[in-house]
Design a protein around this motif. Structure first.
Motif, short mmCIF file in Angstrom:
data_model
loop_
_atom_site.label_atom_id
_atom_site.label_comp_id
_atom_site.label_asym_id
_atom_site.label_seq_id
_atom_site.Cartn_x
_atom_site.Cartn_y
_atom_site.Cartn_z
N ASP A 180 -30.27 3.85 -18.28
CA ASP A 180 -31.12 2.78 -18.80
C ASP A 180 -32.45 2.70 -18.07
OD1 ASP A 180 -30.36 1.77 -16.35
OD2 ASP A 180 -29.42 -0.04 -17.14
N GLY A 181 -32.67 3.58 -17.08
CA GLY A 181 -33.93 3.59 -16.35
C GLY A 181 -34.07 2.48 -15.32
N LEU A 182 -33.02 1.71 -15.11
CA LEU A 182 -33.07 0.57 -14.21
C LEU A 182 -32.19 0.81 -12.98
CD1 LEU A 182 -32.72 -2.31 -16.84
CD2 LEU A 182 -34.81 -1.56 -15.69
N PRO A 183 -32.48 0.10 -11.90
CA PRO A 183 -31.61 0.23 -10.72
C PRO A 183 -30.22 -0.32 -11.00
CG PRO A 183 -33.60 -1.07 -10.22
CD PRO A 183 -33.57 -0.85 -11.69
N ASN A 184 -29.25 0.13 -10.21
CA ASN A 184 -27.91 -0.45 -10.26
C ASN A 184 -28.02 -1.91 -9.84
OD1 ASN A 184 -25.27 -1.25 -9.86
ND2 ASN A 184 -24.90 0.12 -8.14
N ARG A 185 -27.54 -2.80 -10.67
CA ARG A 185 -27.65 -4.22 -10.35
C ARG A 185 -26.28 -4.90 -10.35
NH1 ARG A 185 -33.00 -4.63 -13.24
NH2 ARG A 185 -34.49 -4.49 -11.54
N ASN A 186 -25.22 -4.15 -10.16
CA ASN A 186 -23.89 -4.76 -10.09
C ASN A 186 -23.82 -5.64 -8.84
OD1 ASN A 186 -23.00 -3.37 -12.36
ND2 ASN A 186 -22.38 -1.61 -11.14
N ILE A 187 -23.25 -6.81 -8.98
CA ILE A 187 -23.03 -7.67 -7.82
C ILE A 187 -21.66 -7.32 -7.26
CG2 ILE A 187 -22.77 -10.03 -7.00
CD1 ILE A 187 -24.77 -10.91 -9.12
N THR A 188 -21.66 -6.85 -6.03
CA THR A 188 -20.41 -6.41 -5.40
C THR A 188 -19.90 -7.47 -4.43
OG1 THR A 188 -21.67 -5.28 -3.67
CG2 THR A 188 -21.04 -3.97 -5.58
N THR A 189 -18.62 -7.36 -4.13
CA THR A 189 -18.01 -8.26 -3.15
C THR A 189 -18.51 -7.89 -1.76
OG1 THR A 189 -16.03 -8.41 -4.53
CG2 THR A 189 -15.81 -9.08 -2.22
N ILE A 190 -18.87 -8.87 -0.97
CA ILE A 190 -19.36 -8.62 0.38
C ILE A 190 -18.18 -8.27 1.28
CG2 ILE A 190 -20.53 -9.61 2.39
CD1 ILE A 190 -21.96 -11.50 0.43
N LYS A 191 -18.31 -7.16 2.00
CA LYS A 191 -17.29 -6.75 2.97
C LYS A 191 -17.92 -6.75 4.35
CE LYS A 191 -15.03 -3.80 -0.43
NZ LYS A 191 -14.73 -2.44 -0.84
N GLY A 192 -17.16 -7.14 5.35
CA GLY A 192 -17.69 -7.18 6.69
C GLY A 192 -18.69 -8.32 6.86
N ASN A 193 -19.62 -8.15 7.79
CA ASN A 193 -20.63 -9.17 8.06
C ASN A 193 -19.98 -10.53 8.29
OD1 ASN A 193 -22.72 -7.31 7.83
ND2 ASN A 193 -22.90 -7.64 5.65
N GLU A 194 -19.18 -10.59 9.34
CA GLU A 194 -18.43 -11.80 9.69
C GLU A 194 -19.34 -13.00 9.88
OE1 GLU A 194 -15.40 -13.30 13.24
OE2 GLU A 194 -16.04 -11.22 13.16
N VAL A 195 -18.88 -14.15 9.47
CA VAL A 195 -19.60 -15.41 9.63
C VAL A 195 -18.73 -16.39 10.42
CG1 VAL A 195 -20.66 -17.38 8.44
CG2 VAL A 195 -20.80 -15.08 7.43
N THR A 196 -19.29 -16.99 11.44
CA THR A 196 -18.60 -18.03 12.22
C THR A 196 -19.48 -19.27 12.21
OG1 THR A 196 -17.59 -16.38 13.67
CG2 THR A 196 -17.64 -18.67 14.47
#
Length: 198
Positions: A180-196
Protein backbone atom coordinates in the motif's frame (compact mmCIF):
# COMPACT_ATOMS: atom_id res chain seq x y z
CA UNK A 1 -1.91 11.63 7.56
CA UNK A 2 -3.61 13.83 10.11
CA UNK A 3 -3.27 11.99 13.40
CA UNK A 4 -2.83 12.97 16.99
CA UNK A 5 0.61 12.65 18.59
CA UNK A 6 -0.23 9.56 20.67
CA UNK A 7 -1.48 7.68 17.60
CA UNK A 8 1.66 8.60 15.66
CA UNK A 9 3.75 7.27 18.58
CA UNK A 10 1.72 4.06 18.94
CA UNK A 11 1.86 3.27 15.21
CA UNK A 12 5.54 4.01 14.58
CA UNK A 13 7.60 1.04 13.38
CA UNK A 14 11.02 0.71 11.77
CA UNK A 15 11.02 0.41 7.98
CA UNK A 16 13.74 -1.77 6.50
CA UNK A 17 12.58 -2.00 2.90
CA UNK A 18 12.44 1.18 0.82
CA UNK A 19 11.47 2.20 -2.68
CA UNK A 20 14.33 3.80 -4.65
CA UNK A 21 12.41 7.05 -5.30
CA UNK A 22 13.83 10.18 -3.68
CA UNK A 23 11.80 11.70 -0.86
CA UNK A 24 9.86 14.78 -1.93
CA UNK A 25 11.77 17.91 -0.90
CA UNK A 26 8.92 19.43 1.14
CA UNK A 27 8.50 16.21 3.16
CA UNK A 28 12.23 15.89 3.76
CA UNK A 29 12.36 19.47 5.03
CA UNK A 30 9.53 18.75 7.49
CA UNK A 31 11.35 15.70 8.86
CA UNK A 32 14.56 17.69 9.31
CA UNK A 33 12.70 20.57 10.92
CA UNK A 34 11.17 18.12 13.41
CA UNK A 35 14.70 17.03 14.32
CA UNK A 36 15.90 20.60 14.68
CA UNK A 37 12.97 21.40 17.01
CA UNK A 38 13.91 18.65 19.47
CA UNK A 39 14.81 19.60 23.04
CA UNK A 40 18.45 20.36 23.74
CA UNK A 41 20.30 20.66 27.05
CA UNK A 42 20.54 24.36 27.97
CA UNK A 43 19.27 25.07 24.45
CA UNK A 44 22.76 24.46 23.08
CA UNK A 45 21.34 23.17 19.76
CA UNK A 46 24.65 21.65 18.66
CA UNK A 47 23.23 18.78 16.61
CA UNK A 48 24.64 18.76 13.08
CA UNK A 49 22.39 17.12 10.49
CA UNK A 50 24.17 15.71 7.44
CA UNK A 51 21.40 14.93 4.97
CA UNK A 52 22.84 12.53 2.42
CA UNK A 53 20.87 12.06 -0.81
CA UNK A 54 23.69 11.52 -3.27
CA UNK A 55 23.61 7.87 -4.40
CA UNK A 56 27.38 7.75 -4.96
CA UNK A 57 28.04 9.03 -1.45
CA UNK A 58 25.57 6.57 0.05
CA UNK A 59 27.16 3.70 -1.88
CA UNK A 60 30.61 4.76 -0.68
CA UNK A 61 29.37 4.82 2.93
CA UNK A 62 27.91 1.33 2.52
CA UNK A 63 31.21 0.11 1.07
CA UNK A 64 33.28 1.69 3.87
CA UNK A 65 31.01 0.44 6.66
CA UNK A 66 31.07 -3.10 5.28
CA UNK A 67 34.84 -3.00 4.81
CA UNK A 68 35.56 -1.70 8.32
CA UNK A 69 33.20 -4.15 10.05
CA UNK A 70 34.67 -7.03 8.02
CA UNK A 71 38.07 -6.28 9.59
CA UNK A 72 36.66 -6.87 13.07
CA UNK A 73 36.22 -10.09 15.01
CA UNK A 74 33.12 -11.05 16.95
CA UNK A 75 33.89 -11.25 20.66
CA UNK A 76 31.75 -11.96 23.74
CA UNK A 77 31.96 -8.23 24.51
CA UNK A 78 30.68 -7.01 21.14
CA UNK A 79 28.46 -9.82 19.84
CA UNK A 80 25.20 -8.34 21.17
CA UNK A 81 25.89 -4.95 19.59
CA UNK A 82 27.96 -5.28 16.43
CA UNK A 83 28.14 -9.04 16.02
CA UNK A 84 25.46 -9.14 13.33
CA UNK A 85 27.08 -6.29 11.41
CA UNK A 86 30.47 -8.02 11.52
CA UNK A 87 29.02 -11.37 10.39
CA UNK A 88 27.11 -9.88 7.43
CA UNK A 89 30.06 -7.68 6.46
CA UNK A 90 32.38 -10.69 6.30
CA UNK A 91 29.86 -12.30 3.89
CA UNK A 92 30.06 -9.19 1.70
CA UNK A 93 26.36 -8.35 1.55
CA UNK A 94 25.86 -5.78 4.30
CA UNK A 95 23.83 -2.68 3.46
CA UNK A 96 23.52 -0.97 6.83
CA UNK A 97 21.04 1.67 5.64
CA UNK A 98 18.56 -0.79 4.09
CA UNK A 99 18.83 0.84 0.64
CA UNK A 100 16.96 3.96 1.74
CA UNK A 101 17.46 6.90 -0.67
CA UNK A 102 18.16 9.29 2.23
CA UNK A 103 20.41 8.93 5.26
CA UNK A 104 20.30 11.64 7.91
CA UNK A 105 23.42 11.52 10.06
CA UNK A 106 23.16 13.34 13.38
CA UNK A 107 26.54 14.42 14.72
CA UNK A 108 27.29 16.45 17.82
CA UNK A 109 30.27 17.82 19.72
CA UNK A 110 32.50 15.08 21.14
CA UNK A 111 33.07 16.93 24.41
CA UNK A 112 29.46 18.06 24.98
CA UNK A 113 27.92 16.15 27.90
CA UNK A 114 24.43 16.03 26.41
CA UNK A 115 25.49 15.06 22.88
CA UNK A 116 23.75 11.67 22.88
CA UNK A 117 20.62 12.92 24.64
CA UNK A 118 20.20 15.82 22.22
CA UNK A 119 20.84 13.67 19.17
CA UNK A 120 18.46 10.93 20.35
CA UNK A 121 15.69 13.46 20.97
CA UNK A 122 16.19 14.76 17.43
CA UNK A 123 16.12 11.27 15.94
CA UNK A 124 12.91 10.34 17.74
CA UNK A 125 11.27 13.56 16.52
CA UNK A 126 12.30 12.70 12.95
CA UNK A 127 11.02 9.11 13.23
CA UNK A 128 7.65 10.36 14.45
CA UNK A 129 7.47 13.07 11.78
CA UNK A 130 8.24 10.47 9.12
CA UNK A 131 5.37 8.30 10.33
CA UNK A 132 3.01 11.28 10.36
CA UNK A 133 4.03 12.08 6.76
CA UNK A 134 3.55 8.49 5.46
CA UNK A 135 7.31 7.98 5.13
CA UNK A 136 9.30 4.99 6.31
CA UNK A 137 12.23 5.49 8.65
CA UNK A 138 14.66 3.42 10.66
CA UNK A 139 17.07 4.36 13.45
CA UNK A 140 20.59 3.41 12.33
CA UNK A 141 23.44 2.83 14.81
CA UNK A 142 26.22 1.48 12.60
CA UNK A 143 27.94 4.82 12.00
CA UNK A 144 27.83 5.49 15.74
CA UNK A 145 29.45 2.12 16.39
CA UNK A 146 32.25 3.17 14.03
CA UNK A 147 32.47 6.77 15.21
CA UNK A 148 36.12 6.40 16.28
CA UNK A 149 37.09 4.59 13.08
CA UNK A 150 39.64 6.77 11.24
CA UNK A 151 38.45 5.68 7.78
CA UNK A 152 34.81 6.60 8.47
CA UNK A 153 35.79 9.76 10.34
CA UNK A 154 37.89 10.98 7.43
CA UNK A 155 35.11 10.32 4.92
CA UNK A 156 32.40 11.96 7.04
CA UNK A 157 34.66 14.95 7.61
CA UNK A 158 35.12 15.23 3.84
CA UNK A 159 31.32 15.51 3.66
CA UNK A 160 31.18 18.35 6.18
CA UNK A 161 31.27 16.82 9.65
CA UNK A 162 33.58 18.92 11.82
CA UNK A 163 36.71 17.58 13.50
CA UNK A 164 35.27 18.18 16.98
CA UNK A 165 32.10 16.19 16.17
CA UNK A 166 31.23 12.54 15.98
CA UNK A 167 28.20 10.54 14.92
CA UNK A 168 25.56 9.99 17.60
CA UNK A 169 22.83 8.40 15.46
CA UNK A 170 21.43 8.20 11.93
CA UNK A 171 18.07 7.76 10.24
CA UNK A 172 17.30 5.92 7.00
CA UNK A 173 14.38 7.64 5.29
CA UNK A 174 12.26 6.95 2.24
CA UNK A 175 8.99 5.64 0.90
CA UNK A 176 8.17 2.20 2.32
CA UNK A 177 8.31 -0.63 -0.20
CA UNK A 178 4.98 -2.05 0.97
CA UNK A 179 1.95 -3.09 -1.11
CA UNK A 180 0.00 0.00 0.00
CA UNK A 181 3.07 2.27 -0.02
CA UNK A 182 2.60 3.10 3.66
CA UNK A 183 4.62 2.25 6.75
CA UNK A 184 3.57 -0.64 8.97
CA UNK A 185 1.14 0.91 11.42
CA UNK A 186 0.01 -2.11 13.44
CA UNK A 187 -0.29 -1.32 17.12
CA UNK A 188 1.59 -4.03 18.97
CA UNK A 189 1.51 -5.09 22.59
CA UNK A 190 4.30 -3.47 24.61
CA UNK A 191 6.82 -5.98 25.96
CA UNK A 192 9.45 -5.14 28.52
CA UNK A 193 10.04 -1.51 29.52
CA UNK A 194 9.07 -2.08 33.14
CA UNK A 195 7.14 0.65 34.93
CA UNK A 196 7.21 1.21 38.71
CA UNK A 197 4.91 3.82 40.20
CA UNK A 198 6.17 5.30 43.47
Amino acid sequence: MEKDALTVIATRHSTRKFKPEMVEESLLEKVIEAGRRAPSGKSKNTNHFLVIRDAAVLNKLVELVQSEFAKMDITPENQDNVGGAIKLSKKGNYVFKYNAPVLIVVANKKDYGNNMADACAAVENMLLAANALDLGACWINQLRWLRDNPVLLAYLQSLGMKEDEWVCASVSLGYPDMPDGLPNRNITTIKGNEVTYI
